[in-house]
Design an enzyme around this catalytic site. Sequence first.
Site, mmCIF file in Angstrom:
data_model
loop_
_atom_site.group_PDB
_atom_site.id
_atom_site.type_symbol
_atom_site.label_atom_id
_atom_site.label_comp_id
_atom_site.label_asym_id
_atom_site.label_seq_id
_atom_site.Cartn_x
_atom_site.Cartn_y
_atom_site.Cartn_z
ATOM 1 N N LYS A 10 15.790 -18.049 -31.762
ATOM 2 C CA LYS A 10 14.519 -17.575 -31.185
ATOM 3 C C LYS A 10 14.323 -16.110 -31.495
ATOM 4 O O LYS A 10 15.260 -15.365 -31.757
ATOM 5 C CB LYS A 10 14.478 -17.792 -29.662
ATOM 6 C CG LYS A 10 15.574 -17.071 -28.854
ATOM 7 C CD LYS A 10 15.284 -15.637 -28.455
ATOM 8 C CE LYS A 10 16.438 -15.022 -27.678
ATOM 9 N NZ LYS A 10 16.393 -13.555 -27.576
ATOM 10 N N VAL A 96 25.781 -14.259 -34.824
ATOM 11 C CA VAL A 96 26.527 -14.222 -33.561
ATOM 12 C C VAL A 96 26.277 -12.878 -32.871
ATOM 13 O O VAL A 96 26.268 -11.833 -33.537
ATOM 14 C CB VAL A 96 28.039 -14.423 -33.831
ATOM 15 C CG1 VAL A 96 28.852 -14.222 -32.562
ATOM 16 C CG2 VAL A 96 28.283 -15.818 -34.394
ATOM 17 N N MET A 100 19.438 -13.522 -31.013
ATOM 18 C CA MET A 100 18.612 -14.653 -31.449
ATOM 19 C C MET A 100 18.990 -15.947 -30.723
ATOM 20 O O MET A 100 18.626 -17.041 -31.148
ATOM 21 C CB MET A 100 18.718 -14.848 -32.960
ATOM 22 C CG MET A 100 18.192 -13.636 -33.735
ATOM 23 S SD MET A 100 17.995 -13.980 -35.488
ATOM 24 C CE MET A 100 16.505 -14.982 -35.471
ATOM 25 N N ALA A 101 19.717 -15.807 -29.615
ATOM 26 C CA ALA A 101 20.079 -16.940 -28.758
ATOM 27 C C ALA A 101 20.944 -17.981 -29.468
ATOM 28 O O ALA A 101 20.840 -19.173 -29.204
ATOM 29 C CB ALA A 101 18.838 -17.604 -28.140
ATOM 30 N N ALA A 105 21.676 -21.659 -28.159
ATOM 31 C CA ALA A 105 21.362 -22.814 -29.006
ATOM 32 C C ALA A 105 22.532 -23.796 -28.993
ATOM 33 O O ALA A 105 22.337 -25.014 -28.882
ATOM 34 C CB ALA A 105 21.068 -22.356 -30.435
ATOM 35 N N ASP A 137 18.526 -18.107 -21.505
ATOM 36 C CA ASP A 137 17.785 -18.497 -22.713
ATOM 37 C C ASP A 137 18.016 -19.954 -23.105
ATOM 38 O O ASP A 137 17.393 -20.445 -24.050
ATOM 39 C CB ASP A 137 18.217 -17.624 -23.903
ATOM 40 C CG ASP A 137 17.707 -16.196 -23.814
ATOM 41 O OD1 ASP A 137 16.861 -15.922 -22.951
ATOM 42 O OD2 ASP A 137 18.173 -15.372 -24.616
HETATM 43 O O1 C5P Z 1 21.704 -15.574 -18.462
HETATM 44 P P1 C5P Z 1 22.677 -15.057 -19.433
HETATM 45 O O2 C5P Z 1 24.089 -15.491 -19.135
HETATM 46 O O3 C5P Z 1 22.318 -15.314 -20.858
HETATM 47 O O4 C5P Z 1 22.647 -13.489 -19.272
HETATM 48 C C1 C5P Z 1 23.619 -12.657 -19.862
HETATM 49 C C2 C5P Z 1 23.564 -11.300 -19.198
HETATM 50 O O5 C5P Z 1 22.357 -10.643 -19.552
HETATM 51 C C3 C5P Z 1 23.570 -11.334 -17.686
HETATM 52 O O6 C5P Z 1 24.887 -11.337 -17.187
HETATM 53 C C4 C5P Z 1 22.858 -10.033 -17.337
HETATM 54 O O7 C5P Z 1 23.722 -8.937 -17.480
HETATM 55 C C5 C5P Z 1 21.832 -9.917 -18.454
HETATM 56 N N1 C5P Z 1 20.509 -10.468 -18.090
HETATM 57 C C6 C5P Z 1 19.716 -9.801 -17.182
HETATM 58 N N2 C5P Z 1 18.487 -10.307 -16.844
HETATM 59 C C7 C5P Z 1 18.039 -11.437 -17.410
HETATM 60 C C8 C5P Z 1 18.815 -12.146 -18.341
HETATM 61 C C9 C5P Z 1 20.059 -11.626 -18.662
HETATM 62 O O8 C5P Z 1 20.106 -8.753 -16.672
HETATM 63 N N3 C5P Z 1 16.837 -11.889 -17.077
#
Ligand code: C5P
Length: 297
Positions: A10, A96, A100-101, A105, A137
């Site tokens: 993405k 990595v 780009m997620a 994915a 994501d």
């Molecule tokens: O949700 P995910 O595990 O992908 O998020 C990784 C990190 O990115 C979270 O631990 C947080 O530090 C940060 N994050 C955030 N606010 C979001 C999404 C991610 O602060 N909306």
Amino acid sequence: MSVTVRVPAKVNVQLAVGAARPDGFHDLANVFLAVGLYDEITVAPADELRLTCSGPDAAQVPLDVTNLAARAALALAERYGRRPDVHLHIAKDIPVAGGMAGGSADGAGALVACDALWGTGASREELLGICAELGSDVPFSLVGGAALGTGRGERLTALEVGGTFHWVFARAGRGLSTPAVFREFDRLNEGVGIPEPVASQDLLDALAKGDADALAAAVSNDLQPAALSLFPELADTLAAGRAAGALAGLVSGSGPTTAFLARDASGAQEIAQALTASGTCGSARVAVSPVPGATVL
Ligand code: C5P
């Protein structure tokens, strides 16, 4: 018997970030486009959960339960009271730690692949709920296309897109950690009143019309100053892409991959060649958007 699922990367054409919440996450207005760079996740029955990975960045991919693909298999197995007895293989083409997620994915792909292999009969809503638990994501990696993500990015509203957009993605020499970029965002904005994140109507109109010039004028990424602060050389890549004729250049998500919008397919090829020759980044690749989400092959 095995099942293979293809999942796109993405790019965020708008990433509006609010203030840190009590749970440490940030409220977002996050406009996602799925782009045609893919990882493929293959699952096959095995004695126990096993994870392997191939591709140019394979050495950087963790092969333990911190990998979202493994966590997805464990979460689905637990819900359906079965053993996660599968071999998961990731054929990795998405950069990595690139913004780009790619990890998301793999989580969405593993979930869809295990679901098909095990025949759980889980509803799409149930799968999306597991995705949201895995990461902010991951739901978008499942649905693909174009969507507005609110909350921490996991609450999705599908968006209409009136055409195909042509992109160039420049890999950086190293990765950036998403939590570190959000922490840098907090540090840079300390003492500043941060407004509620809202989607830009100009941007949504540009997507609906398929108008690349209007989209270029409307793209924005509130994490870009934080990514540039942690990785200042990205400014050189952004300048090189703009000099090569990109309509817009921005950091993709939390970075460090940089994304460049081109007028058409041949423009994208020219920008990719100029970026690769510029010496300011690793390889530069072209890709179109939007594309479908996780798909069983
Ligand atoms: O949700 P995910 O595990 O992908 O998020 C990784 C990190 O990115 C979270 O631990 C947080 O530090 C940060 N994050 C955030 N606010 C979001 C999404 C991610 O602060 N909306």
